[in-house]
Design a protein around this motif. Structure first.
Motif, mmCIF file in Angstrom:
data_model
loop_
_atom_site.group_PDB
_atom_site.id
_atom_site.type_symbol
_atom_site.label_atom_id
_atom_site.label_comp_id
_atom_site.label_asym_id
_atom_site.label_seq_id
_atom_site.Cartn_x
_atom_site.Cartn_y
_atom_site.Cartn_z
ATOM 1 N N ILE A 1 9.061 25.190 5.478
ATOM 2 C CA ILE A 1 8.515 24.474 4.158
ATOM 3 C C ILE A 1 7.695 23.332 4.064
ATOM 4 C CG2 ILE A 1 9.045 23.640 1.919
ATOM 5 C CD1 ILE A 1 10.973 25.333 1.430
ATOM 6 N N THR A 2 7.972 22.339 4.812
ATOM 7 C CA THR A 2 7.499 20.919 5.076
ATOM 8 C C THR A 2 6.479 21.333 5.988
ATOM 9 O OG1 THR A 2 9.802 20.537 5.377
ATOM 10 C CG2 THR A 2 7.829 18.817 6.651
ATOM 11 N N ALA A 3 6.283 22.150 7.249
ATOM 12 C CA ALA A 3 5.317 22.331 7.767
ATOM 13 C C ALA A 3 3.681 23.167 6.808
ATOM 14 C CB ALA A 3 5.707 23.350 9.392
ATOM 15 N N GLU A 4 4.462 24.324 6.077
ATOM 16 C CA GLU A 4 3.861 24.546 4.400
ATOM 17 C C GLU A 4 2.332 23.826 4.336
ATOM 18 O OE1 GLU A 4 3.239 28.883 2.280
ATOM 19 O OE2 GLU A 4 4.741 28.198 3.503
ATOM 20 N N ARG A 5 3.745 22.943 3.734
ATOM 21 C CA ARG A 5 3.233 21.966 3.068
ATOM 22 C C ARG A 5 2.114 20.881 3.475
ATOM 23 N NH1 ARG A 5 8.283 19.827 -0.700
ATOM 24 N NH2 ARG A 5 9.178 21.882 -1.656
ATOM 25 N N ALA A 6 2.552 21.072 4.580
ATOM 26 C CA ALA A 6 1.695 20.237 5.155
ATOM 27 C C ALA A 6 0.136 20.620 5.718
ATOM 28 C CB ALA A 6 2.483 19.372 6.531
ATOM 29 N N THR A 7 0.659 22.043 6.379
ATOM 30 C CA THR A 7 -0.762 23.050 6.579
ATOM 31 C C THR A 7 -2.054 22.522 4.980
ATOM 32 O OG1 THR A 7 0.235 23.842 8.141
ATOM 33 C CG2 THR A 7 -1.791 24.673 6.895
ATOM 34 N N VAL A 8 -1.356 22.739 4.286
ATOM 35 C CA VAL A 8 -1.618 23.176 2.788
ATOM 36 C C VAL A 8 -2.671 21.200 2.566
ATOM 37 C CG1 VAL A 8 -1.752 23.573 0.078
ATOM 38 C CG2 VAL A 8 -0.770 25.207 1.810
ATOM 39 N N ARG A 9 -1.611 20.577 2.874
ATOM 40 C CA ARG A 9 -2.523 19.860 2.368
ATOM 41 C C ARG A 9 -3.692 18.798 3.358
ATOM 42 N NH1 ARG A 9 -3.403 15.605 -1.443
ATOM 43 N NH2 ARG A 9 -3.473 13.567 -0.597
ATOM 44 N N SER A 10 -3.476 19.267 4.734
ATOM 45 C CA SER A 10 -4.462 19.063 5.637
ATOM 46 C C SER A 10 -5.243 20.010 5.197
ATOM 47 C CB SER A 10 -3.760 19.477 6.722
ATOM 48 O OG SER A 10 -5.088 19.474 7.723
ATOM 49 N N GLU A 11 -5.453 21.224 4.680
ATOM 50 C CA GLU A 11 -6.785 21.987 4.296
ATOM 51 C C GLU A 11 -7.377 20.912 3.094
ATOM 52 O OE1 GLU A 11 -5.124 25.809 3.637
ATOM 53 O OE2 GLU A 11 -5.243 25.971 5.700
ATOM 54 N N GLN A 12 -6.814 21.190 1.920
ATOM 55 C CA GLN A 12 -6.995 20.466 0.558
ATOM 56 C C GLN A 12 -7.192 18.983 0.684
ATOM 57 O OE1 GLN A 12 -2.991 19.459 -1.352
ATOM 58 N NE2 GLN A 12 -3.472 21.650 -2.295
ATOM 59 N N LEU A 13 -6.742 18.273 1.914
ATOM 60 C CA LEU A 13 -7.915 17.189 2.452
ATOM 61 C C LEU A 13 -9.492 17.086 3.292
ATOM 62 C CD1 LEU A 13 -5.107 14.867 3.801
ATOM 63 C CD2 LEU A 13 -5.461 14.377 1.535
ATOM 64 N N GLU A 14 -8.924 18.888 3.863
ATOM 65 C CA GLU A 14 -10.261 18.387 4.215
ATOM 66 C C GLU A 14 -11.238 18.854 3.457
ATOM 67 O OE1 GLU A 14 -13.377 18.681 7.527
ATOM 68 O OE2 GLU A 14 -11.300 18.391 7.542
ATOM 69 N N GLU A 15 -11.072 19.763 2.693
ATOM 70 C CA GLU A 15 -12.170 20.373 1.403
ATOM 71 C C GLU A 15 -12.430 18.782 0.842
ATOM 72 O OE1 GLU A 15 -9.904 23.490 -0.731
ATOM 73 O OE2 GLU A 15 -9.671 24.720 0.964
ATOM 74 N N GLN A 16 -11.549 18.147 0.122
ATOM 75 C CA GLN A 16 -11.874 17.130 -0.216
ATOM 76 C C GLN A 16 -12.833 16.228 -0.034
ATOM 77 O OE1 GLN A 16 -8.552 13.545 -0.476
ATOM 78 N NE2 GLN A 16 -9.319 13.393 -3.090
ATOM 79 N N ARG A 17 -12.098 15.891 1.583
ATOM 80 C CA ARG A 17 -13.167 14.882 2.570
ATOM 81 C C ARG A 17 -15.059 15.392 2.195
ATOM 82 N NH1 ARG A 17 -10.276 15.329 6.297
ATOM 83 N NH2 ARG A 17 -9.853 12.847 5.745
#
Length: 378
Positions: free
Chosen positions: A134-150
């Protein structure tokens, strides 16, 4: 009940040890030969190890190793291992006659302890695996969200710079031409042209501040040593050039270096400008002083303005929600940048004789290649 699982495990482990101690004491009192039986001794030793492991598991679970949301699954593994292994060994005992009741009791106790210990271990391993997944999945999703936000922030920055700012400059340019070219312009029209000119300038200020916030929120900036003495001198010079009738007093030591980036000048530019634009004195006076503290550099900016209303102090650094005397983000921008650098800003004095702002920034050592890049311009 699942929330009490760690406590139940500890008591269960203690109970196993107590039962085993009771067995040994009973056999010793009765003088039974089972105490010298190799199988009994090995079973007693492994039971003690399993019981101690279960007690430790109860304490371990209360840490941060496994989420409490995994407790139900761990409990099922624990109970399932206990029941399954015990029934399996009861079946063996049914088809394999034992020498005495002492062996039967010891075998049963060992089966309960070993089954519960193995079940608990499997439950914990599964719980940790689930948490890690779950932690790894959330980290992946968060990374994708940060990239989209950037990407979105970069786009908004580009739109502000090339579209909105250009339009504001065009509006301001035409308004300026009208004001300069038409000396006999009707007073009412001149008033309207002046408002357009001022609002266009105000829009440029807003765009500049928003771009700074976008740059800060992008997470791409890196902090490095910045010559604060130089930044303060440059911002004071800009203030005197912009407002000719202002008196500025400075007391700033040489070689003050803080941990910041190219946005640092915007902090002091906003505070200094605020000290003058909201000043109703005949000759606005601003004092700028700085000193080295243990781990920080403290900058104090004082003015001789009318002070800040008591009901406005608490929300002074918050983002304005309505249309006020200025559309700029002003002190909200100051607070955001100071927080980014790990510092603090506050109003330390205010009253009818003026206000004092105190800004603390992390102090650092200068570097040989230290430079102060140009601040982001509108």
């Amino acid at each position: 009940m699942h929330e009490k699982l760690p406590c139940l495990l500890r008591w269960f482990g203690v109970l196993l040890l107590a039962v085993q101690a009771g067995e040994v004491l009973t056999h010793w009192v009765l003088g039974a030969n089972v105490l010298v039986n190799g199988a009994f001794v090995m079973g007693a030793a492994s039971t003690a190890i399993a019981a101690i492991g279960i007690i430790y598991g109860g304490y371990w679970l209360e840490g941060v190793q496994v989420s409490s949301r995994r407790y139900p699954r761990i409990a099922w593994w624990w109970i399932g291992g206990l029941v399954t292994f015990t029934l399996l060994n009861v079946g063996f005992m049914a088809v394999m006659p034992t020498e005495s009741w002492g062996i039967v009791v010891g075998w049963t106790r060992w089966a309960v302890a070993f089954g519960a210990g193995v079940g608990l271990l499997l439950g914990v391993l599964e719980g940790r695996a689930i948490d890690q997944a779950i932690t790894a999945e959330r980290a992946t999703v968060r990374s994708e969200q940060l990239e989209e936000q950037r990407t979105m922030l970069d786009y908004l920055n580009s739109v502000l710079r090339h579209e909105v700012l250009n339009s504001a400059n065009i509006i301001d340019g035409y308004a300026t031409q009208i004001l300069e070219a038409e000396s006999e312009l009707d007073p009412e029209y001149r008033k309207h042209a002046t408002i357009i000119h001022e609002e266009a300038n105000e829009m440029s200020t807003v765009i500049a501040d928003v771009r700074v916030l976008l740059e800060t929120a992008s997470g791409t900036h890196e902090l490095y040593p910045v010559d604060l003495t130089r930044v303060l001198a440059e911002e004071v010079a800009k203030l005197t050039n912009r407002y000719g009738d202002v008196e500025v007093r400075t007391d700033v030591p040489d070689e003050l270096v803080v941990q910041a980036d190219e946005l640092l000048p915007r902090i002091f530019g906003n505070v200094l400008s605020n000290a003058v634009t909201h000043n109703d004195a005949n000759t606005p006076t601003v004092s700028v002083s700085a000193e080295r503290m243990d781990d920080t550099v403290r900058v104090q900016i004082e003015d001789n303005g009318p002070g800040i209303r008591p009901d406005a102090i608490d929300s002074l650094f918050e983002r304005e929600k309505g249309r006020g005397t200025t559309h700029g983000l002003g002190l909200y921008l100051v607070d955001e940048l100071v927080s980014t650098y790990g510092g603090t800003v506050e109003v330390t004095e205010t009253g009818p004789d003026g206000s004092q702002f105190t800004i603390d920034l992390p102090r650092t050592e200068s570097s040989d290649d230290e430079t102060v890049p140009e601040p982001i311009a509108a």
